[in-house]
Scaffold this motif. Structure first.
Motif, PDB file in Angstrom:
ATOM      1  N   ALA A  24      79.746  65.522  82.913  1.00 40.91           N
ATOM      2  CA  ALA A  24      78.572  65.305  82.064  1.00 40.91           C
ATOM      3  C   ALA A  24      77.308  65.606  82.857  1.00 40.91           C
ATOM      4  CB  ALA A  24      78.549  63.865  81.559  1.00 40.91           C
ATOM      5  N   LEU A  25      76.366  66.274  82.198  1.00 39.05           N
ATOM      6  CA  LEU A  25      75.080  66.622  82.793  1.00 39.05           C
ATOM      7  C   LEU A  25      73.965  66.181  81.858  1.00 39.05           C
ATOM      8  CD1 LEU A  25      75.575  70.343  83.870  1.00 39.05           C
ATOM      9  CD2 LEU A  25      74.973  68.489  85.388  1.00 39.05           C
ATOM     10  N   SER A  26      72.842  65.746  82.421  1.00 40.84           N
ATOM     11  CA  SER A  26      71.671  65.446  81.592  1.00 40.84           C
ATOM     12  C   SER A  26      70.402  65.608  82.415  1.00 40.84           C
ATOM     13  CB  SER A  26      71.755  64.035  81.017  1.00 40.84           C
ATOM     14  OG  SER A  26      71.673  63.077  82.041  1.00 40.84           O
ATOM     15  N   LEU A  27      69.314  65.901  81.710  1.00 42.34           N
ATOM     16  CA  LEU A  27      67.974  65.916  82.299  1.00 42.34           C
ATOM     17  C   LEU A  27      67.304  64.617  81.904  1.00 42.34           C
ATOM     18  CD1 LEU A  27      66.350  69.422  81.711  1.00 42.34           C
ATOM     19  CD2 LEU A  27      67.269  68.479  83.805  1.00 42.34           C
ATOM     20  N   GLN A  28      66.738  63.908  82.887  1.00 40.16           N
ATOM     21  CA  GLN A  28      66.084  62.635  82.602  1.00 40.16           C
ATOM     22  C   GLN A  28      64.795  62.529  83.404  1.00 40.16           C
ATOM     23  OE1 GLN A  28      68.829  59.452  83.387  1.00 40.16           O
ATOM     24  NE2 GLN A  28      70.420  60.342  82.123  1.00 40.16           N
ATOM     25  N   PRO A  29      63.716  62.052  82.772  1.00 39.01           N
ATOM     26  CA  PRO A  29      62.472  61.857  83.515  1.00 39.01           C
ATOM     27  C   PRO A  29      62.582  60.650  84.440  1.00 39.01           C
ATOM     28  CG  PRO A  29      62.215  61.113  81.258  1.00 39.01           C
ATOM     29  CD  PRO A  29      63.579  61.727  81.355  1.00 39.01           C
ATOM     30  N   THR A  30      61.879  60.711  85.561  1.00 31.14           N
ATOM     31  CA  THR A  30      61.828  59.568  86.473  1.00 31.14           C
ATOM     32  C   THR A  30      60.556  58.775  86.194  1.00 31.14           C
ATOM     33  OG1 THR A  30      60.580  60.685  88.210  1.00 31.14           O
ATOM     34  CG2 THR A  30      62.989  60.942  88.254  1.00 31.14           C
ATOM     35  N   GLY A  33      57.125  60.715  87.131  1.00 30.02           N
ATOM     36  CA  GLY A  33      56.732  61.975  86.515  1.00 30.02           C
ATOM     37  C   GLY A  33      57.552  63.173  86.930  1.00 30.02           C
ATOM     38  N   GLU A  34      58.600  62.959  87.693  1.00 34.21           N
ATOM     39  CA  GLU A  34      59.480  64.048  88.086  1.00 34.21           C
ATOM     40  C   GLU A  34      60.623  64.139  87.075  1.00 34.21           C
ATOM     41  OE1 GLU A  34      59.055  63.317  92.852  1.00 34.21           O
ATOM     42  OE2 GLU A  34      60.201  61.925  91.628  1.00 34.21           O
ATOM     43  N   MET A  35      61.490  65.124  87.269  1.00 30.78           N
ATOM     44  CA  MET A  35      62.672  65.262  86.414  1.00 30.78           C
ATOM     45  C   MET A  35      63.922  65.176  87.280  1.00 30.78           C
ATOM     46  SD  MET A  35      61.920  65.413  83.264  1.00 30.78           S
ATOM     47  CE  MET A  35      63.383  66.004  82.472  1.00 30.78           C
ATOM     48  N   ALA A  36      64.934  64.518  86.746  1.00 32.97           N
ATOM     49  CA  ALA A  36      66.192  64.367  87.470  1.00 32.97           C
ATOM     50  C   ALA A  36      67.316  65.035  86.690  1.00 32.97           C
ATOM     51  CB  ALA A  36      66.506  62.892  87.668  1.00 32.97           C
ATOM     52  N   VAL A  37      68.200  65.682  87.429  1.00 33.84           N
ATOM     53  CA  VAL A  37      69.445  66.185  86.866  1.00 33.84           C
ATOM     54  C   VAL A  37      70.509  65.167  87.271  1.00 33.84           C
ATOM     55  CG1 VAL A  37      71.163  68.027  86.904  1.00 33.84           C
ATOM     56  CG2 VAL A  37      68.735  68.591  87.033  1.00 33.84           C
ATOM     57  N   VAL A  38      71.083  64.511  86.260  1.00 32.15           N
ATOM     58  CA  VAL A  38      72.093  63.487  86.510  1.00 32.15           C
ATOM     59  C   VAL A  38      73.438  64.056  86.097  1.00 32.15           C
ATOM     60  CG1 VAL A  38      72.846  61.153  85.966  1.00 32.15           C
ATOM     61  CG2 VAL A  38      70.398  61.674  86.077  1.00 32.15           C
ATOM     62  N   ARG A  39      74.414  63.960  86.993  1.00 34.97           N
ATOM     63  CA  ARG A  39      75.750  64.445  86.662  1.00 34.97           C
ATOM     64  C   ARG A  39      76.790  63.371  86.961  1.00 34.97           C
ATOM     65  NH1 ARG A  39      76.750  69.119  91.234  1.00 34.97           N
ATOM     66  NH2 ARG A  39      74.943  68.632  92.479  1.00 34.97           N
ATOM     67  N   CYS A  52      72.503  62.115  91.318  1.00 33.85           N
ATOM     68  CA  CYS A  52      71.194  62.327  90.712  1.00 33.85           C
ATOM     69  C   CYS A  52      70.353  63.157  91.680  1.00 33.85           C
ATOM     70  CB  CYS A  52      70.527  60.972  90.449  1.00 33.85           C
ATOM     71  SG  CYS A  52      68.890  61.108  89.730  1.00 33.85           S
ATOM     72  N   GLU A  53      69.828  64.284  91.197  1.00 28.78           N
ATOM     73  CA  GLU A  53      68.976  65.149  92.008  1.00 28.78           C
ATOM     74  C   GLU A  53      67.606  65.225  91.346  1.00 28.78           C
ATOM     75  OE1 GLU A  53      71.577  68.612  93.730  1.00 28.78           O
ATOM     76  OE2 GLU A  53      72.220  68.124  91.689  1.00 28.78           O
ATOM     77  N   VAL A  54      66.561  64.982  92.102  1.00 34.29           N
ATOM     78  CA  VAL A  54      65.196  64.922  91.568  1.00 34.29           C
ATOM     79  C   VAL A  54      64.456  66.215  91.886  1.00 34.29           C
ATOM     80  CG1 VAL A  54      63.017  63.667  91.649  1.00 34.29           C
ATOM     81  CG2 VAL A  54      65.176  62.419  91.811  1.00 34.29           C
ATOM     82  N   PHE A  55      63.704  66.713  90.879  1.00 33.02           N
ATOM     83  CA  PHE A  55      62.936  67.950  91.007  1.00 33.02           C
ATOM     84  C   PHE A  55      61.479  67.675  90.646  1.00 33.02           C
ATOM     85  CE2 PHE A  55      67.278  69.128  90.430  1.00 33.02           C
ATOM     86  CZ  PHE A  55      67.456  70.216  91.267  1.00 33.02           C
ATOM     87  N   ALA A  56      60.580  68.395  91.277  1.00 32.16           N
ATOM     88  CA  ALA A  56      59.158  68.200  91.030  1.00 32.16           C
ATOM     89  C   ALA A  56      58.750  68.654  89.636  1.00 32.16           C
ATOM     90  CB  ALA A  56      58.334  68.936  92.083  1.00 32.16           C
ATOM     91  N   THR A  57      59.389  69.720  89.140  1.00 27.13           N
ATOM     92  CA  THR A  57      59.024  70.231  87.818  1.00 27.13           C
ATOM     93  C   THR A  57      60.231  70.236  86.887  1.00 27.13           C
ATOM     94  OG1 THR A  57      59.521  72.552  88.297  1.00 27.13           O
ATOM     95  CG2 THR A  57      57.298  71.766  88.858  1.00 27.13           C
TER      96      THR A  57
END
Length: 97
Positions: A24-30, A33-39, A52-57
């Motif tokens: 399972a994969l999802s995009l979730q805001p932190t 104000g960052e975005m996380a890819v949760v798997r 969970c990997e966090v991205f600036a944009t």
């Protein structure tokens, strides 16, 4: 406000190998104000791993999400349902050519 609302649930089942896996994969805001890819992954019916990997944009997070989805599809995982995403609600729909 998130531009992308990505969620994906895939399974890989092979009875001859006693294999029944999910991914399972999802995009979730932190909160910052960052975005996380949760798997999440594991054997169907069992608790598995989570990362969970966090991205600036949001754009960078979406690119990573799509790359992970492409890799899993190449390994034989297939989407199940639409996970609440808008669009085609037919399970196991073939990708556009």
């Amino acid at each position: 406000m998130a531009l992308y609302n990505f969620r994906l649930y895939c399974q890989r089942i092979d009875a001859t190998k006693n294999m029944a896996r999910y991914y399972a994969l999802s995009l979730q805001p932190t909160l910052f104000g960052e975005m996380a890819v949760v798997r999440c992954w594991g054997r169907i019916g069992r608790r598995g791993g989570e990362k969970c990997e966090v991205f600036a944009t949001e754009r960078d997070a979406a690119r990573h999400f799509l790359e992970l989805a492409r890799i899993k599809r190449g390994k034989g995982y297939r989407p199940v349902g639409n996970c609440g995403n808008p669009g085609n609600s037919t399970p196991h729909a073939a990708p556009p050519q």
